[in-house]
Scaffold this active site. Structure first.
Site, PDB file in Angstrom:
ATOM      1  N   GLY A   1     -30.257  64.712 -29.727  1.00  0.00           N
ATOM      2  CA  GLY A   1     -29.041  64.013 -29.349  1.00  0.00           C
ATOM      3  C   GLY A   1     -28.704  62.814 -30.195  1.00  0.00           C
ATOM      4  O   GLY A   1     -27.528  62.541 -30.458  1.00  0.00           O
TER       5      GLY A   1
ATOM      6  N   ARG B   1     -31.688  55.671 -21.696  1.00  0.00           N
ATOM      7  CA  ARG B   1     -31.318  56.475 -22.873  1.00  0.00           C
ATOM      8  C   ARG B   1     -30.282  57.534 -22.463  1.00  0.00           C
ATOM      9  O   ARG B   1     -30.443  58.225 -21.469  1.00  0.00           O
ATOM     10  CB  ARG B   1     -32.549  57.149 -23.466  1.00  0.00           C
ATOM     11  CG  ARG B   1     -32.285  57.988 -24.732  1.00  0.00           C
ATOM     12  CD  ARG B   1     -32.058  59.452 -24.433  1.00  0.00           C
ATOM     13  NE  ARG B   1     -31.937  60.254 -25.664  1.00  0.00           N
ATOM     14  CZ  ARG B   1     -31.574  61.529 -25.701  1.00  0.00           C
ATOM     15  NH1 ARG B   1     -31.313  62.165 -24.561  1.00  0.00           N
ATOM     16  NH2 ARG B   1     -31.478  62.177 -26.826  1.00  0.00           N
TER      17      ARG B   1
ATOM     18  N   THR C   1     -31.491  72.208 -22.995  1.00  0.00           N
ATOM     19  CA  THR C   1     -30.141  71.772 -22.611  1.00  0.00           C
ATOM     20  C   THR C   1     -29.289  73.014 -22.391  1.00  0.00           C
ATOM     21  O   THR C   1     -29.504  74.044 -23.039  1.00  0.00           O
ATOM     22  CB  THR C   1     -29.542  70.915 -23.745  1.00  0.00           C
ATOM     23  OG1 THR C   1     -30.247  69.675 -23.798  1.00  0.00           O
ATOM     24  CG2 THR C   1     -28.051  70.645 -23.564  1.00  0.00           C
TER      25      THR C   1
ATOM     26  N   THR D   1     -26.650  71.533 -28.537  1.00  0.00           N
ATOM     27  CA  THR D   1     -27.981  71.388 -27.956  1.00  0.00           C
ATOM     28  C   THR D   1     -28.943  70.977 -29.054  1.00  0.00           C
ATOM     29  O   THR D   1     -28.927  71.574 -30.132  1.00  0.00           O
ATOM     30  CB  THR D   1     -28.473  72.695 -27.298  1.00  0.00           C
ATOM     31  OG1 THR D   1     -29.900  72.624 -27.157  1.00  0.00           O
ATOM     32  CG2 THR D   1     -28.134  73.940 -28.115  1.00  0.00           C
ATOM     33  N   GLY D   2     -29.727  69.947 -28.789  1.00  0.00           N
ATOM     34  CA  GLY D   2     -30.688  69.537 -29.812  1.00  0.00           C
ATOM     35  C   GLY D   2     -30.934  68.045 -29.794  1.00  0.00           C
ATOM     36  O   GLY D   2     -30.880  67.410 -28.742  1.00  0.00           O
TER      37      GLY D   2
HETATM   38  N1  GLY Z   1     -29.100  67.216 -26.707  1.00  0.00           N
HETATM   39  C1  GLY Z   1     -29.607  66.681 -25.525  1.00  0.00           C
HETATM   40  C2  GLY Z   1     -30.123  65.335 -25.650  1.00  0.00           C
HETATM   41  O1  GLY Z   1     -30.570  64.933 -26.708  1.00  0.00           O
HETATM   42  O2  GLY Z   1     -30.114  64.615 -24.675  1.00  0.00           O
END
Ligand code: GLY
Length: 303
Positions: free
Chosen positions: A226, A200, A173, A223-224
């Site tokens: 989600g 999603r 991301t 970032t990670g």
């Molecule tokens: N952090 C990006 C996602 O999980 O979509």
């Protein structure tokens, strides 16, 4: 273990970008860091020439979206149908305006469409076909899958869906936080998770979860994982800690630690405060980043 980093030299302007938390292999790390530093350099040049924080954030993130090594725009990971479903958002901290797109079909630069949504102001977040319709009405042209889906993305999709060799964690991301004389902006863009279910949506386009900015405090891009980040409203929790007097580094570190303690999950955060201090934290093995600030002759970066 949470790793964090901060500098405490306030700057009139600063841009800090990330190329995603994850586990980038040593062989590829320099390439990812170069991509981040290039994005920071380009956005920094725009700021040095008098550009706005909003323009710099979009410029940084579109640079990363166009770089196929990252999981955003070109090179983004594939959903369960083997196609792109893209999320992005931008928020500015003056009037607390924001815009986002989610589950967007192929368009080269989702963050630019998010910016158009913010500037339009009627709605904050557009989804799927409605997001595509909004984008086309604002002059954006749909892209072909051939132009945006890379061989690496197809291979990773096959490894997850057909061979069960990888988890759906994609990493990669991208995001940016910018401050210009107390005005802050955050922007984030992603393809999400590999083989994710149709429909999603992750944290990136959700203001407060993956992206938040408030001139009273600072800006944060996440970032990670989600799903975990959304449950913790983690970007807003970082801003709340800045408001309470935390440094960017300690706010990022504490928000990540609280998430891990409460709901688990992996990822990273980048933060600037309104004075131009920056902070980063991650509990993954890598999170590539780049930064450029007033008075620096070259961008700095790391992982
Ligand atoms: N952090 C990006 C996602 O999980 O979509």
């Amino acid at each position: 273990m949470i790793h964090s980093y901060g500098t405490f030299a306030p700057a009139d302007f600063m841009v800090l970008v990330h190329g995603g938390a994850g586990a980038v292999h040593q062989d590829a790390l320099a390439r990812h860091m170069d991509g981040c530093m290039q994005a920071a350099r380009i956005a920094g040049e725009l700021l040095a020439a008098g550009g706005s924080a909003e323009d710099a954030a979009v410029r940084a993130v579109t640079t990363l979206e166009d770089d196929p090594v990252f999981n955003a725009g070109t090179g983004a990971c594939l959903d369960e149908d083997g196609t792109l479903s893209l999320d992005a958002a931008i928020m500015e901290g003056g009037a607390l305006r924001g815009g986002g797109v989610c589950a967007l079909p192929p368009f080269k630069n989702p963050v630019a469409i998010a910016r158009a949504a913010m500037d339009d102001g009627e709605h904050v977040l557009y989804a799927a076909e409605g997001a595509a319709r909004f984008a086309m009405a604002r002059g954006f042209t749909p892209a072909s899958e051939e132009d945006m889906i890379t061989a690496v993305a197809r291979e990773r999709f096959a490894a997850v869906r057909d061979r069960g060799e990888l988890s759906g964690w994609a990493g990669g991301t991208v995001g940016a936080v910018v401050v210009v004389r107390g005005h802050v902006v955050a922007a984030t863009s992603t393809g999400g998770k590999i083989n994710k279910r149709k429909g999603r949506v992750g944290d990136s386009p959700i203001l407060g979860a993956g992206t938040y900015a408030d001139d009273a405090a600072g800006a944060c891009s996440a970032t990670g994982d989600g799903e975990r980040f959304m449950r913790m409203c983690i970007a807003k929790s970082v801003i709340d800690q800045l408001t309470a007097g935390a440094t960017p580094e300690s706010a990022a570190r504490d928000a990540l630690a609280t998430m891990v303690a409460r709901v688990g999950g992996d990822g990273g955060l980048i933060v600037v405060d309104r004075t131009g201090r920056m902070g980063l934290a991650r509990n993954t093995s890598t999170m590539t980043w780049g930064a450029m600030a007033e008075g620096w002759s070259e961008p700095r970066g790391g992982s």
